[in-house]
Design a protein around this motif. Sequence first.
Motif, PDB file in Angstrom:
ATOM      1  N   LYS A  64       0.871  -1.179   0.000  1.00 44.73           N
ATOM      2  CA  LYS A  64       0.000   0.000   0.000  1.00 44.73           C
ATOM      3  C   LYS A  64       0.905   1.225   0.000  1.00 44.73           C
ATOM      4  CE  LYS A  64      -3.633  -0.142   2.759  1.00 44.73           C
ATOM      5  NZ  LYS A  64      -4.921  -0.058   2.044  1.00 44.73           N
ATOM      6  N   ASP A  65       0.821   2.046  -1.060  1.00 41.52           N
ATOM      7  CA  ASP A  65       1.716   3.206  -1.129  1.00 41.52           C
ATOM      8  C   ASP A  65       1.261   4.296  -0.165  1.00 41.52           C
ATOM      9  OD1 ASP A  65       0.149   5.444  -2.685  1.00 41.52           O
ATOM     10  OD2 ASP A  65      -0.240   3.598  -3.785  1.00 41.52           O
ATOM     11  N   GLY A  66       2.126   5.291   0.036  1.00 41.39           N
ATOM     12  CA  GLY A  66       1.861   6.335   1.018  1.00 41.39           C
ATOM     13  C   GLY A  66       0.614   7.149   0.739  1.00 41.39           C
TER      14      GLY A  66
ATOM     15  N   ASP B 232      -6.781   6.305   3.175  1.00 41.40           N
ATOM     16  CA  ASP B 232      -7.475   5.418   4.118  1.00 41.40           C
ATOM     17  C   ASP B 232      -7.551   6.051   5.508  1.00 41.40           C
ATOM     18  OD1 ASP B 232      -7.756   3.568   2.097  1.00 41.40           O
ATOM     19  OD2 ASP B 232      -6.098   2.288   2.763  1.00 41.40           O
ATOM     20  N   ILE B 233      -6.457   6.661   5.926  1.00 37.98           N
ATOM     21  CA  ILE B 233      -6.424   7.269   7.266  1.00 37.98           C
ATOM     22  C   ILE B 233      -7.275   8.531   7.321  1.00 37.98           C
ATOM     23  CG2 ILE B 233      -4.891   8.442   8.912  1.00 37.98           C
ATOM     24  CD1 ILE B 233      -2.779   6.282   8.199  1.00 37.98           C
ATOM     25  N   ARG B 234      -7.264   9.314   6.246  1.00 35.82           N
ATOM     26  CA  ARG B 234      -8.078  10.532   6.223  1.00 35.82           C
ATOM     27  C   ARG B 234      -9.576  10.216   6.262  1.00 35.82           C
ATOM     28  NH1 ARG B 234      -5.369  13.562   8.480  1.00 35.82           N
ATOM     29  NH2 ARG B 234      -3.931  15.088   7.588  1.00 35.82           N
TER      30      ARG B 234
ATOM     31  N   LEU C 246     -20.512   7.667   7.813  1.00 41.23           N
ATOM     32  CA  LEU C 246     -20.010   6.307   7.579  1.00 41.23           C
ATOM     33  C   LEU C 246     -18.822   6.321   6.628  1.00 41.23           C
ATOM     34  CD1 LEU C 246     -23.304   4.226   7.337  1.00 41.23           C
ATOM     35  CD2 LEU C 246     -21.413   3.803   8.913  1.00 41.23           C
ATOM     36  N   ASN C 247     -18.932   7.090   5.556  1.00 40.26           N
ATOM     37  CA  ASN C 247     -17.812   7.190   4.611  1.00 40.26           C
ATOM     38  C   ASN C 247     -16.598   7.850   5.253  1.00 40.26           C
ATOM     39  OD1 ASN C 247     -18.500   6.124   1.858  1.00 40.26           O
ATOM     40  ND2 ASN C 247     -20.273   7.420   2.173  1.00 40.26           N
ATOM     41  N   LYS C 248     -16.840   8.809   6.128  1.00 33.30           N
ATOM     42  CA  LYS C 248     -15.737   9.552   6.758  1.00 33.30           C
ATOM     43  C   LYS C 248     -15.013   8.708   7.799  1.00 33.30           C
ATOM     44  CE  LYS C 248     -14.910  14.212   8.523  1.00 33.30           C
ATOM     45  NZ  LYS C 248     -14.304  14.743   7.315  1.00 33.30           N
ATOM     46  N   LEU C 249     -15.759   7.989   8.646  1.00 36.84           N
ATOM     47  CA  LEU C 249     -15.145   7.254   9.756  1.00 36.84           C
ATOM     48  C   LEU C 249     -14.924   5.769   9.478  1.00 36.84           C
ATOM     49  CD1 LEU C 249     -16.905   8.762  12.916  1.00 36.84           C
ATOM     50  CD2 LEU C 249     -14.846   9.526  11.749  1.00 36.84           C
ATOM     51  N   TRP C 250     -15.768   5.175   8.637  1.00 38.48           N
ATOM     52  CA  TRP C 250     -15.646   3.736   8.372  1.00 38.48           C
ATOM     53  C   TRP C 250     -15.088   3.435   6.972  1.00 38.48           C
ATOM     54  CZ3 TRP C 250     -18.759   5.168  12.299  1.00 38.48           C
ATOM     55  CH2 TRP C 250     -18.878   4.325  13.406  1.00 38.48           C
ATOM     56  N   GLY C 251     -15.087   4.422   6.097  1.00 38.19           N
ATOM     57  CA  GLY C 251     -14.534   4.209   4.755  1.00 38.19           C
ATOM     58  C   GLY C 251     -15.577   3.917   3.697  1.00 38.19           C
ATOM     59  N   ASN C 252     -16.737   3.383   4.090  1.00 40.35           N
ATOM     60  CA  ASN C 252     -17.868   3.233   3.165  1.00 40.35           C
ATOM     61  C   ASN C 252     -19.144   3.045   3.971  1.00 40.35           C
ATOM     62  OD1 ASN C 252     -18.582   0.304   3.484  1.00 40.35           O
ATOM     63  ND2 ASN C 252     -16.487   0.022   2.735  1.00 40.35           N
ATOM     64  N   ASP C 253     -20.291   3.110   3.281  1.00 35.31           N
ATOM     65  CA  ASP C 253     -21.574   3.093   4.000  1.00 35.31           C
ATOM     66  C   ASP C 253     -22.356   1.800   3.766  1.00 35.31           C
ATOM     67  OD1 ASP C 253     -22.210   3.523   1.378  1.00 35.31           O
ATOM     68  OD2 ASP C 253     -23.485   5.281   1.715  1.00 35.31           O
ATOM     69  N   ASP C 254     -21.643   0.658   3.709  1.00 37.46           N
ATOM     70  CA  ASP C 254     -22.340  -0.599   3.483  1.00 37.46           C
ATOM     71  C   ASP C 254     -23.114  -1.042   4.743  1.00 37.46           C
ATOM     72  OD1 ASP C 254     -20.568  -1.876   5.259  1.00 37.46           O
ATOM     73  OD2 ASP C 254     -19.279  -2.636   3.655  1.00 37.46           O
TER      74      ASP C 254
END
Length: 226
Positions: A60-62, A68-70, A180-188
């Motif tokens: 995983k590049d920088g 992912d972290i943001r 959900l997108n902001k804290l979990w990465g997606n809203d599934d």
Amino acid sequence: MHKTTILLAEDEPALGQIIKESLETRDFNVLLCDDGEKALDTYQTKNPELLVLDVMMPKKDGFTLAKDIRAIDDSIPIIFLTAKSQTQDVVEGFTIGGNDYLKKPFSMEELIVRINNLLNRTKVQKTSEILQIGDYTFDFPKQTLQHNGDEFVQLTHREAHLLFHLVKNKNKVLDRSLILNKLWGNDDFFNARSMDVFITKLRKKLNRDNSIQILNVRGFGYKLIC
């Protein structure tokens, strides 16, 4: 004395060790990872206060790691290290959410100055992030809740960030999909159920003040009423 924890992601073993040892002589606690996947796992388990990320890394590049972290944390300072010198690469780094960009080769003194500048800037921003919620004092940087001067209740990283967004949108609906997108990465579906569990935990931790409610606005999201 508190030592600032820095996550260093660098896949060149010799350079990674030099940076780690140099920072440790300046009283930083350094978590060294040699690929992006390990760095993400370490970030999620160790809660560092600043990230120094090499751009070119295996697995995983920088830039991908920073994205992912943001999605989880929009405030942690990020410094990119790179051998790339193209303007478009620098622009991409800042667009993703990097706070600073250092081109290789660089001097350790310059890196340390940039780290301290970012930490000082973050410290100033965080002093305004101690928030009052009814009878509770919410210290977002320390991730604690305190009811009327009683014992501190420690929040998890995700609980603290979820509560922070609820407080910042107090008496307004916090969009479910957005958070959900902001804290979990997606809203599934599975992440939505996970968020429901975190909301239940926050309700329990705030239940000593009857004026505080976290309402489920069906189809839209949640509303903190205080």
